[in-house]
Design an enzyme around this catalytic site. Structure first.
Site, PDB file in Angstrom:
ATOM      1  N   ARG A 143       0.828  -1.207   0.000  1.00 33.39           N
ATOM      2  CA  ARG A 143       0.000   0.000   0.000  1.00 33.39           C
ATOM      3  C   ARG A 143       0.864   1.259   0.000  1.00 33.39           C
ATOM      4  NH1 ARG A 143      -2.406  -3.686   3.760  1.00 33.39           N
ATOM      5  NH2 ARG A 143      -4.434  -4.440   3.039  1.00 33.39           N
ATOM      6  N   ASP A 193      -9.547  -4.537   8.520  1.00 31.45           N
ATOM      7  CA  ASP A 193      -8.649  -5.468   9.206  1.00 31.45           C
ATOM      8  C   ASP A 193      -9.320  -6.001  10.477  1.00 31.45           C
ATOM      9  OD1 ASP A 193      -5.994  -4.706   7.635  1.00 31.45           O
ATOM     10  OD2 ASP A 193      -6.976  -2.851   8.245  1.00 31.45           O
ATOM     11  N   ARG A 233     -12.001  -8.460   9.476  1.00 28.87           N
ATOM     12  CA  ARG A 233     -11.373  -9.734   9.111  1.00 28.87           C
ATOM     13  C   ARG A 233     -10.921 -10.492  10.355  1.00 28.87           C
ATOM     14  NH1 ARG A 233      -7.737  -6.814   4.425  1.00 28.87           N
ATOM     15  NH2 ARG A 233      -9.112  -7.241   2.640  1.00 28.87           N
ATOM     16  N   ARG A 267     -12.163 -10.230  13.458  1.00 34.90           N
ATOM     17  CA  ARG A 267     -13.336 -10.735  14.182  1.00 34.90           C
ATOM     18  C   ARG A 267     -13.922 -11.957  13.487  1.00 34.90           C
ATOM     19  NH1 ARG A 267     -17.244  -5.785  14.808  1.00 34.90           N
ATOM     20  NH2 ARG A 267     -18.474  -7.285  15.992  1.00 34.90           N
ATOM     21  N   HIS A 307     -15.226  -8.867  20.442  1.00 36.27           N
ATOM     22  CA  HIS A 307     -14.745  -7.481  20.523  1.00 36.27           C
ATOM     23  C   HIS A 307     -13.217  -7.522  20.543  1.00 36.27           C
ATOM     24  CE1 HIS A 307     -18.746  -5.787  21.160  1.00 36.27           C
ATOM     25  NE2 HIS A 307     -18.976  -6.885  21.859  1.00 36.27           N
ATOM     26  N   HIS A 317      -2.888   0.756   8.285  1.00 38.26           N
ATOM     27  CA  HIS A 317      -3.600  -0.228   7.470  1.00 38.26           C
ATOM     28  C   HIS A 317      -2.580  -0.774   6.484  1.00 38.26           C
ATOM     29  CE1 HIS A 317      -6.494  -2.312   5.082  1.00 38.26           C
ATOM     30  NE2 HIS A 317      -6.402  -1.491   4.056  1.00 38.26           N
TER      31      HIS A 317
END
Length: 320
Positions: free
Chosen positions: A93, A153, A156, A158, A173, A180
């Site tokens: 990124r 993120d 993903r 969780r 949670h 990121h």
């Protein structure tokens, strides 16, 4: 500031994979009243407008969708930026910085020239860098410039933890914070399932291991690379995350979401946009939630901040 009418207006800039997926998800959730679609490829944007409008009979509530230009952003409550160069296979990124900073300067300048005075929501990568740039280019208060941060993120994370512990992801949670990107980190010290700390599960049952949790995180961190290799781009998940942020803003939810927010002393850091839990409402970011990081997590978070600042410094020397 945001307009005081009940009509909620959103402008979407960039109708590529992410932008068009966002528009589709927004329409299907019935959150906004008006959607303005803008793209350098006008024919593509106009095609999306027509295609979406043809499904209006099946939508949960009316959404006025139209094509427009930057000049039409004047009365928008929210401008969502999905435009920019995409991440290619093998590219990080952060590799996108140079290309997308130039694109963003042009976009933000034109939006602000319209008289826009609402909230920016940035999705384009590298999102933390470009959210900082949007804040600097726009001159808006930091609370009204938000990046999608680590919301995907975290989702993903969780999902993966839910698969591992066989619990629905809504009952988990747990947060991914930081950049990121490759320097992000999981916060296991503040992760809970049904009110029980995740680390307690490891103590109670030897079928759960720290190695498994570490593997889950690596798969979460590297998920985008695998998806890009498979189909060229990621867009459904982030589109859903953007709509979740949009809903929190337009319905004044005061919900806690892991977005890219400006730190001003929180977590011991300043002058950087980075993924952290923050309270989101009609005015943008109400406040940043400071998790009680353990020593290892704090060190990893500081490293993530430094990665972002090192990337920003050639373009915005004041960050150092």
């Amino acid at each position: 500031m945001l307009n005081n009418e009940r009509i909620s207006r959103v402008a979407l800039i960039g109708t590529g994979f992410v932008g068009s997926s966002y528009a589709f998800a927004l329409m299907n959730q019935g959150i906004a009243n008006e959607l303005l679609m803008i793209d350098v490829n006008e024919e593509k944007a106009k095609g999306d407008v027509t295609d979406l409008n043809h499904g209006k009979a099946f939508a949960p509530s009316p959404l006025h969708i139209r094509f427009g230009t930057y000049k039409d952003c004047t009365n928008m409550d929210l401008v969502v930026i999905c435009a920019g160069a995409n991440q290619k296979p093998g590219e990080t990124r952060l590799d996108l910085v140079e290309k997308n900073l130039k694109i963003f300067k042009s976009i933000v300048d034109q939006v602000m020239a319209s008289g826009f005075d609402g909230i920016f929501l940035v999705a384009t990568n590298p999102v933390d860098i470009l959210t900082y740039a949007t804040w600097k280019f726009s001159g808006l208060p930091k609370e009204r410039v938000i990046g999608s941060g680590t919301i995907l993120d975290t989702a993903r994370f969780r999902y993966s933890l839910g698969e591992y512990f066989k619990v629905g992801p809504k009952n988990i949670h747990a947060y991914i914070i930081g950049e990121h990107g490759d320097s992000e980190l999981p916060v296991y010290s503040s992760a809970y399932i049904g009110g029980i700390p995740i680390m307690k599960f490891l103590e109670r049952d030897d079928k759960y291991t720290q190695q498994d949790l570490d593997d889950i995180f690596v798969n979460v961190r590297d998920a985008a690379y695998k998806i890009i290799e498979s189909k060229g781009a990621t867009y459904y998940g982030i589109a859903m995350g953007l709509v979740r942020i949009t809903k929190a803003i337009l319905t004044n939810e005061n919900s806690i979401l892991t977005v890219s927010a400006h730190l001003d002393g929180q977590y011991g850091e300043k002058n950087v946009y980075i993924g952290v839990p923050a309270v989101i409402n009609r005015n943008g970011i109400r406040e940043i939630f400071e998790l009680d990081l353990d020593e290892k997590e704090q060190k990893l978070f500081n490293n993530s901040v430094n990665v972002l600042k090192d990337t920003l410094a050639p373009y915005f020397p004041e960050v150092k």
